[in-house]
Every structure is written in C-alpha cells, then in structure tokens.
Enzyme design. Structure first.
Site, PDB file in Angstrom:
ATOM      1  CG  HIS A 165      -1.958  -1.058   1.228  1.00  0.00           C
ATOM      2  ND1 HIS A 165      -2.799  -1.293   0.171  1.00  0.00           N
ATOM      3  CD2 HIS A 165      -2.274  -1.982   2.180  1.00  0.00           C
ATOM      4  CE1 HIS A 165      -3.598  -2.316   0.463  1.00  0.00           C
ATOM      5  NE2 HIS A 165      -3.286  -2.750   1.667  1.00  0.00           N
ATOM      6  CG  ASP A 222      -2.898  -8.364   0.603  1.00  0.00           C
ATOM      7  OD1 ASP A 222      -2.140  -8.712   1.513  1.00  0.00           O
ATOM      8  OD2 ASP A 222      -3.927  -7.668   0.789  1.00  0.00           O
ATOM      9  CG  HIS A 237      -6.826  -5.201   1.753  1.00  0.00           C
ATOM     10  ND1 HIS A 237      -6.365  -6.066   2.728  1.00  0.00           N
ATOM     11  CD2 HIS A 237      -8.020  -4.745   2.201  1.00  0.00           C
ATOM     12  CE1 HIS A 237      -7.233  -6.123   3.724  1.00  0.00           C
ATOM     13  NE2 HIS A 237      -8.247  -5.334   3.418  1.00  0.00           N
ATOM     14  CG  ASP A 265      -5.107 -10.123   3.234  1.00  0.00           C
ATOM     15  OD1 ASP A 265      -4.693 -10.681   2.198  1.00  0.00           O
ATOM     16  OD2 ASP A 265      -4.991  -8.900   3.427  1.00  0.00           O
TER      17      ASP A 265
END
Length: 342
Positions: free
Chosen positions: A159, A194, A196, A283
């Site tokens: 991120h 991931d 996200h 995740d």
C-alpha cells in the site's frame, strides 16, 4: 527455498488504528510474523537474516523527502507540545488543488501518511528498513541463481506509494524487490494476491511498461482502499495496458479465484518477464479477520502451484494475512504448493 527474515520488526507494535471512527489496536501486530516464522521453521526451511543492502534500493522507489520523513518524523513529533505517543495525521492535502510542501511536522504527517492505519512509532523506521532489506536479499538470491526465495516481511509494503505510507505499509517491499530484479531483467512482473488492492504498487509503476503489475483483490466498491483497484485502471502513458486489476466478489472461493488467476496468467505469459515478484497476501482466507474472500488453506497451495508452473525466477514477498489459527497453516500450504510445482 530459502526464507529471509529480519527480527528488526519486533518492537514495531502500532497501537493507533482508527476504524469506522473508533480507535483500536492495529491488526498489523508482531505476532503475525512470529506465527509465520514458526510455520516455516516447523516445515524445515532455511531461515537467514538479510544483509544491510544500504539506502540505494529504497531510494530507487521512494522520494528523498519521504525517506527523510520516515527516518526522522518520530523524534520531531515528540518535540511538539502535548504530542501523541505515535505519529498520526489529522489533516491531508486536497487532491487536484495547489499543494505546497509543509515545513510543519504536522503538515508533513498529513502529506506523507495516507490514512489512520499507518501510525509511526519509535521503532517503525528500523522495522521498515529490515523488511525492505529482506525483500532485496531475497531478490539477490534469485539473481544469484536460486529458483525462488521467500521474504518474510513485516511491516508489509504494497500500500506504500512513492511518497506516502498507507494501510500498515511504509516502504513498498514488493516494488523494491521488482526494481532490484530489473538490474538483470528488461521486464519484471508483480502478481499481487493479497485480499486488498496493491494501490501503492500500482501508483509506483502506473506509467511504466518495464514492470507489469497484476492484482487480484476484493472488490474496492466494498473494501479498502476504495479509490483504486477497479478494472478500468489500466495504466497511463507508456504504462497503458501494463496494469491489470481483477476485483473479486465478496466470498470468492477457490474455484472462482483459480479461474480468475488462470485468465491473468495468459497476460503474464504474453508479457514474458525475466522474473516475477509475488506479493503474497494470506488475507484472502475464508477465516481471516477481514472476512472478504473465501480461499481455503488447501486453496493457497493450488494458487501458488499455478504460479510456480510459470517457471519464472520468483521472489515471494509477505504482505497481509492477519491473526487467526489458520495463519501459519496458510503460509505452509502456500509455500508447499509453490515448491511442489516449481
């Protein structure tokens, strides 16, 4: 497969994390790495500490003013009257408006910190540098002839933008590894699995064609980072067509995930990279605290086996995956699947 791990992260234990207006302890806790480390040791992998690769690999991705900010902001913050224990922004520049780089440390925090999930404490910089060194060291192993290496990075990185921390991330470990691999390869790909969207990675390479970025993630209409990760975001300028986003519906399980992965593999093969970075988030698991996707523990082995069959020199970089009893088994499954198919 060698595992590269730095214990510099241990004292980085962020407490300030604002969720739906409430202050909570961060989900990005030292125990994450401890469970992952226990899993690779139990499985018999060779765990090594990274060398100090110096500031060059970090500076190849991040701006000088951002790196200075990360290194010095905590001490400067503590000189403020009535300062909080951790650095946390309370104001941000407005997109599309004129913006002067602030002299104030409070303004700099708002400029360089994208949300309230990346608080900075006394040990954050050291932890981030250790994680980045781990990613670079894994890339060095692959450049030296290893088929694959796994960087057990904490804090994660995908991120983080060129000049902004975001979502538990400070230095973009996957981007740093990819740029390091560019020393030997004309084209490198990053495949982000991931849950996200890898918004920082997308931002870093959005106008470049020498690094293909592919991200499979939960639909950003429903999940952070919200503003990026949509399928129409395909790159810009020289990078047009070199950024691929695959938003996945809430509850996507193994079969639908593998079908989506198979489709992007066609693009990846056509790009013909010399090396691959896998941003290995765990995740997407059905019992991860974020409860967005529904990949099973055996499903991770199937995903990474499909990636391994590309036959590319590969650096696997740890991204998300949060505390549950399944975290260690999920990593074991992912690495076992890759090794078995490599």
């Amino acid at each position: 497969m060698k595992v590269v791990y730095s214990n510099e992260h241990i004292d980085h234990d962020p407490r300030a994390f604002i969720v739906r207006g409430r202050m909570k302890r961060s989900n990005e806790q030292p125990e994450r790495a401890e469970r992952l480390l226990a899993a690779v040791r139990a499985d018999g992998y060779d765990v090594i500490a990274p060398d100090d690769h110096g500031p060059g690999p970090r500076a190849a991705i991040h701006t000088p003013e951002y790196l200075r900010f990360l290194e010095t902001v905590y001490d400067r913050w503590q000189l403020l009257p009535d300062a909080s224990e951790e650095v946390l922004p309370n104001i941000h520049p407005f997109p599309g408006q004129p913006c002067t780089y602030p002299d104030s440390v409070v303004g700099q925090a708002g400029y360089h910190m994208g949300d309230a999930a990346c608080s900075i404490g006394p040990h954050t910089w050291r932890a981030a540098v250790g994680a980045a060194n781990s990613a670079v060291h894994a890339a060095e192993l692959v450049l030296g002839g290893e088929r694959a290496a796994y960087a057990l990075c904490r804090p994660p990185g995908h991120h983080a933008y060129v000049d902004r921390a975001n979502g538990f991330c400070y230095l973009n470990n996957s981007a740093i590894a990819a740029q390091h691999l560019r020393r030997a390869h004309d084209r490198v790909a990053i495949l982000d699995i991931d849950m996200h969207h890898g918004n920082g990675t997308q931002g870093i390479f959005y106008r470049r064609s020498d690094v293909l970025t592919i991200s499979l993630h939960g639909d950003p209409h429903l999940f952070t980072p919200f503003f990026t990760g949509h399928a129409h975001e395909r790159g810009d300028g020289e990078g047009l067509g070199y950024n691929i986003n695959v938003p996945l519906a809430k509850g996507t399980g193994d079969e639908a995930y593998l079908a989506a992965l198979a489709r992007v593999m066609e693009t990846l093969r056509a790009y013909a990279p010399g090396a691959l970075v896998v941003a290995l988030g765990l995740d997407a698991h059905e019992r991860d605290p974020y409860q967005a996707l529904a990949v099973t523990t055996p499903g991770f082995a199937r995903i990474t086996a499909a990636i391994a069959r590309l036959g590319l020199p590969t650096v696997l970089v740890q991204e998300g995956g949060y505390l549950s009893e399944d975290l260690g088994p999920n990593l074991s499954s992912a690495l076992r699947g890759f090794v078995s198919a490599a």
